[in-house]
Design a protein around this motif. Structure first.
Motif, mmCIF file in Angstrom:
data_model
loop_
_atom_site.group_PDB
_atom_site.id
_atom_site.type_symbol
_atom_site.label_atom_id
_atom_site.label_comp_id
_atom_site.label_asym_id
_atom_site.label_seq_id
_atom_site.Cartn_x
_atom_site.Cartn_y
_atom_site.Cartn_z
ATOM 1 N N PRO A 172 0.796 -1.221 0.000
ATOM 2 C CA PRO A 172 0.000 0.000 0.000
ATOM 3 C C PRO A 172 0.831 1.274 0.000
ATOM 4 O O PRO A 172 0.374 2.317 -0.430
ATOM 5 C CB PRO A 172 -0.829 -0.117 1.278
ATOM 6 C CG PRO A 172 -0.913 -1.584 1.505
ATOM 7 C CD PRO A 172 0.401 -2.124 1.050
ATOM 8 N N SER A 208 -6.831 -2.532 -3.345
ATOM 9 C CA SER A 208 -7.015 -2.462 -1.902
ATOM 10 C C SER A 208 -7.636 -1.120 -1.488
ATOM 11 O O SER A 208 -8.473 -1.067 -0.579
ATOM 12 C CB SER A 208 -5.669 -2.747 -1.243
ATOM 13 O OG SER A 208 -5.451 -1.903 -0.176
ATOM 14 N N PHE A 267 -11.237 -1.314 -2.387
ATOM 15 C CA PHE A 267 -11.931 -2.191 -1.457
ATOM 16 C C PHE A 267 -12.315 -1.426 -0.192
ATOM 17 O O PHE A 267 -13.439 -1.513 0.285
ATOM 18 C CB PHE A 267 -11.048 -3.381 -1.101
ATOM 19 C CG PHE A 267 -11.690 -4.329 -0.130
ATOM 20 C CD1 PHE A 267 -12.750 -5.130 -0.540
ATOM 21 C CD2 PHE A 267 -11.258 -4.420 1.183
ATOM 22 C CE1 PHE A 267 -13.358 -6.000 0.353
ATOM 23 C CE2 PHE A 267 -11.866 -5.290 2.077
ATOM 24 C CZ PHE A 267 -12.913 -6.089 1.658
ATOM 25 N N ARG A 268 -11.357 -0.645 0.322
ATOM 26 C CA ARG A 268 -11.681 0.033 1.579
ATOM 27 C C ARG A 268 -12.783 1.073 1.393
ATOM 28 O O ARG A 268 -13.648 1.234 2.243
ATOM 29 C CB ARG A 268 -10.434 0.623 2.202
ATOM 30 C CG ARG A 268 -9.933 -0.385 3.250
ATOM 31 C CD ARG A 268 -8.645 -0.008 3.861
ATOM 32 N NE ARG A 268 -7.569 -0.238 2.916
ATOM 33 C CZ ARG A 268 -6.439 0.424 2.935
ATOM 34 N NH1 ARG A 268 -6.263 1.367 3.819
ATOM 35 N NH2 ARG A 268 -5.498 0.143 2.070
ATOM 36 N N ARG A 293 -13.487 -10.719 -2.776
ATOM 37 C CA ARG A 293 -12.133 -10.309 -2.403
ATOM 38 C C ARG A 293 -11.448 -11.355 -1.536
ATOM 39 O O ARG A 293 -10.230 -11.347 -1.384
ATOM 40 C CB ARG A 293 -12.202 -8.979 -1.633
ATOM 41 C CG ARG A 293 -12.251 -7.781 -2.542
ATOM 42 C CD ARG A 293 -10.869 -7.259 -2.830
ATOM 43 N NE ARG A 293 -10.140 -6.975 -1.597
ATOM 44 C CZ ARG A 293 -8.857 -6.683 -1.560
ATOM 45 N NH1 ARG A 293 -8.171 -6.641 -2.660
ATOM 46 N NH2 ARG A 293 -8.272 -6.447 -0.415
#
Lengths: 319, 526
Positions: A65, A223, A226-227, A278
């Motif tokens: 990330p 990611s 997704f959040r 996911r």
């Protein structure tokens, strides 16, 4: 007074569209700049990081990330600045509309569109404090210019008092949270698009175009999306539950498979599927990104086609 | 101990599956397939797709009139769609099959997970790995003092940060975020709870509709309802007795200059509730149902019920009552029917229009321009003949079957229809009698519901949201701290491990290291 304020609000909406268009142009120039050449700074920055790593007691691989991607050009900063100005005008337009109606500015389709786009840009600008999502500026500005344009041209209605059916505290909560969820889903959709494009080019033998190499990796984009989608999902769950409570108060049953209830349910199930995808082997990556995009598509469908073309109890469009 | 997951979960090791050899093996194989992530995912997507037709085709429960229209407009297509249960999508065999399979898959997944989780709650954090430097957030800091003392302080720090702690020789293992799995399980169990509530609710709930005219009462008995639907376990005694009288109904409208249409501003019904011999006044509004003895009373509609009196040629009343006119448009142009089976020379049926604010349009027809009764006019087309009431077949009170009747006023009879202002009378054709428009009470239509499963479903929903939010935002983390002797002296190593997305792990390990540095008053190097 109501009509004057509503007129000022509409003028501000047009101004917002103009300013967002400007932001879109600058943001596009930034993307063009990115594809022009690898910024000279980047290798140096990476090298500097390596040095730091050597000094550290522990040498650890940079985990994803925080994986490096190039900062935007000067144009990006200008685009964001213009976007902020546009947002302030947009905010003023929305507030004026609310004052004109002496109620929350989300009681019909036009007002919902106005507030939802305000929240998309607002959440985007807020997210910049969290992560460098500058590369999304063109998407956010472009999407909102289009959305505001379509909403204003097609759905504009005069300010009318709330009919008894909408006189409820749940109008404030249910609809606001729905637009907030829409904002998070919308931003995540932008990230998913970049993710899909990037992973497609990454897989090619010819290599990744320069523009894309300045973005985070596909899995970082995934990611992030997704959040945002998870936050959107929580808000959507609340929308669904608040809607059920309101339906119980207004119509005497909390669930009756009204068309709007059906589509709210469909969207909820799609994003539930997305969250499970996911975690399912073979479904991470592009497949789950597509699911997220389908989910956002369903949100847009629910707002537009379901409101206009389908008959049901949610006949609040004012059209 | 890792939370238990289906074998195809992204966090589980990829074990190549072998084809089973015997019947029990096949059984296990199919059960594993049913409870796998992939199956759950596909069932979820199927559920979303299967829900779509119900929004394209009118549903019997949500839009019965739409269903009737489809049957009338295209009977052949209707029969085809009906045989596929497309007018009852959400109770259809195929839709039910999907969600029942989904819930079996869900229960099959969460029950083993729950027992596994209960065990893991009693299991201490796992032993410290040999090489901490390979883990995330690895840091070292020098510490002074005896090993036991340092370890005790480390355990204390982790404990304060809500880690479950276990000391293994020269190291401390900590794990936190068990709540994530707990909340995730709560969410899924709550989902099952909501489904069960919905399933059992249909057996215990009832709902009925009733039109109440100003000055009239409704008593909560089966016979009083205009229409009534109830679950299997509802009987006459399930209805708590009370009476509701409509004293007055007030509607406030505003004329919208831009659209030329009225805007409804407020509807309010003043009711008198009589229960156990005690009267009380209640106000009933849209969005503000009355909650009476476990039932809820909703204001759903309203309109006018002109009081019509019909007398025979001698002047004796043969019909005198308010007639409910059902609104047809925003200006409350309404349609109503009066049936006079007895007392006149022939059976008489009258089909009427009501205009609260009547004007004469250019074509000469009447129209209503506003919903307030500023110029109320009733018109009637009059029919004589057989009302069809004698065969004992239930007839719709809002509908006049004119098959066995002939028109004597209005339509193509050559006689103009009756047109009455309030207080006015007019002779029926052929000396049948006289019709008078006496007064103009209003009516409301109310829905009365009782659903005893609402509270449990509400609780399950609250748990669902709480579980969802908690499970998505709590992270499960492990942290290990080991005291080692190096060339430079005694140091502690700190590192963490997480499954799934946990971008904050590095920072969290950093926090712990800082807290350790504080309690051991040493400098942190990283």
């Amino acid at each position: 007074v109501t009509e004057t304020l509503a007129t000022y609000s509409l003028i501000a909406v047009y101004a917002t569209m103009g300013i967002y268009t400007l932001a879109f142009i600058f943001a596009t120039m930034d993307l063009a700049k990115r594809s022009e050449a690898i910024p000279a700074k980047l290798p140096a920055a990476v090298a500097a990081d390596r040095d730091l790593g050597a000094v550290a007691v522990s040498e650890r691989e940079p985990h994803e990330p925080t994986a490096h991607h190039a900062p935007g050009s000067m144009f990006q900063k200008i685009a964001i600045g213009v976007l902020v100005v546009g947002w302030v005008v947009h905010f003023a337009a929305t507030i004026l509309r609310g004052i004109a109606g002496n109620r929350v500015p989300w009681a019909n389709m036009f007002e919902f569109g106005l507030t939802a786009t305000l929240l998309i840009v607002g959440v985007y600008l807020g997210s910049l404090f969290w992560r460098d999502l500058g590369y999304l500026a063109a998407y956010v500005a472009g999407f909102n210019v289009l959305a505001l344009g379509i909403v204003t041209v097609n759905f504009y209605v005069d300010v009318v008092p709330l009919p008894p059916a909408l006189q409820s505290v749940w109008l404030v909560l249910h609809v606001f949270v729905a637009s907030l969820a829409t904002a998070f889903f919308g931003l995540a959709a932008g990230l998913s698009v970049f993710q899909l494009v990037r992973s497609r080019f990454d897989a090619r033998a010819a290599g990744t175009p320069r523009l894309l190499t300045t973005l985070p990796t596909a899995s970082t984009l995934e990611s992030l999306a997704f959040r945002l989608n998870v936050i959107g999902f929580v808000f959507w769950t609340f929308t669904l539950v608040a809607g059920a409570i309101w339906a119980e108060r207004a119509w005497g049953r909390y669930w009756g498979w009204d068309v709007k209830e059906v589509w709210t349910f469909i969207i909820w199930v799609i994003f539930a599927g997305y969250i499970h995808a996911r975690a399912t082997r073979g479904w991470r990556g592009s497949r789950s990104a597509w699911l997220g995009l389908i989910g956002f598509g369903a949100v847009l469908f629910n707002y537009s086609v379901v409101n206009i073309a389908f008959t049901g109890l949610h006949s609040y469009s004012g059209l | 101990v890792e939370p238990k997951r289906p074998s195809d979960h992204g966090d589980m090791p990829d074990v190549p599956s072998q084809l089973p050899l015997d019947a029990a093996g096949w059984g296990r194989f199919f059960w594993r397939q049913l409870t796998s992530m992939r199956t759950a995912l596909i069932l979820l997507l199927l559920l979303a797709v299967a829900a779509i037709p119900g929004s394209l085709v009118p549903q019997r429960t949500a839009d019965p009139n739409g269903v009737i229209r489809w049957r009338r407009d295209d009977p052949e297509l209707f029969d085809l769609l009906d045989s596929l249960q497309l007018f009852d999508v959400y109770t259809s065999v195929w839709f039910s099959a999907i969600y029942i399979l989904l819930f079996i898959s869900l229960v099959g997944c969460i029950i083993p997970r729950t027992s596994h989780h209960l065990k893991s709650l009693k299991t201490p954090p796992p032993r410290t790995p040999k090489n901490l430097s390979r883990l995330e957030g690895y840091r070292t800091l020098p510490v002074a003092g005896d090993r036991e003392g340092v370890l005790a302080r480390v355990a204390d720090v982790l404990h304060k940060k809500r880690f479950r702690v276990k000391t293994y020789g020269d190291s401390v293992a900590g794990e936190t975020g068990y709540l994530r799995e707990t909340a995730n399980l709560v969410f899924h169990f709550a989902l099952v709870g909501v489904l069960l509530g919905l399933a059992f609710g249909t057996g215990f709930k009832y709902s009925g509709q009733k039109v109440i005219i100003e000055g009239q009462s409704f008593t909560n008995q089966l016979a009083s309802y205009d229409s009534f639907t109830a679950g299997t376990f509802v009987n006459e005694t399930s209805l708590t007795p009370y009476a509701l009288r409509l004293e007055q109904f007030e509607a406030v409208y505003e004329f919208d200059r831009n659209s030329g249409l009225p805007n409804a501003l407020d509807f309010e019904a003043t009711m008198t509730l009589n229960r156990h011999g005690v009267s009380s006044e209640k106000s009933l509004k849209v969005n503000r149902p009355l909650d009476i003895a476990g039932t809820s009373v909703y204001l759903l509609g309203n309109g006018f019920a002109p009081w019509i009196t019909v007398t025979d040629p001698t002047g004796r009343d043969v019909f005198s009552q308010p007639v409910v006119f059902l609104p047809q448009d925003v200006n409350l142009t309404s349609v109503g029917v009066a049936k006079i089976p007895d007392g006149l020379a022939e059976q008489v049926g009258m089909v009427g229009f009501f205009y609260p604010s009547a004007v004469i349009t250019q074509s000469g027809a009447l129209a209503s321009v506003f919903p307030d009764p500023t110029q109320p006019i009733v018109t009637f087309n009059v029919f004589t003949g057989d009302l069809g009431l004698n065969e004992g077949i239930p007839r719709n009170v809002y509908d006049l079957d004119t098959d066995d009747m002939s028109v004597v006023a209005g339509q193509d009879s050559g006689v103009p229809p009756l047109v009455l202002g309030i207080g006015q009378s007019q002779e029926l054709p052929n000396g049948l009698g006289t019709v008078t428009f006496e007064s103009l009470p209003r009516f409301i239509s109310v829905d009365i519901h009782r659903d005893p499963t609402q509270v449990p479903v509400g609780i399950a929903t609250a748990l669902l949201i709480a579980g969802l939010v908690t499970s998505l935002f709590v992270v499960r983390r492990r942290v290990w701290v080991r005291v080692v002797d190096t060339a430079e002296g005694q140091v502690v190593e700190v590192a963490g491990l997480s499954r799934g997305d946990d971008p904050g792990l590095d920072a969290a390990v950093g926090d712990i290291a800082e807290a350790l540095a504080k309690v051991t008053s040493s400098k942190l190097s990283s």
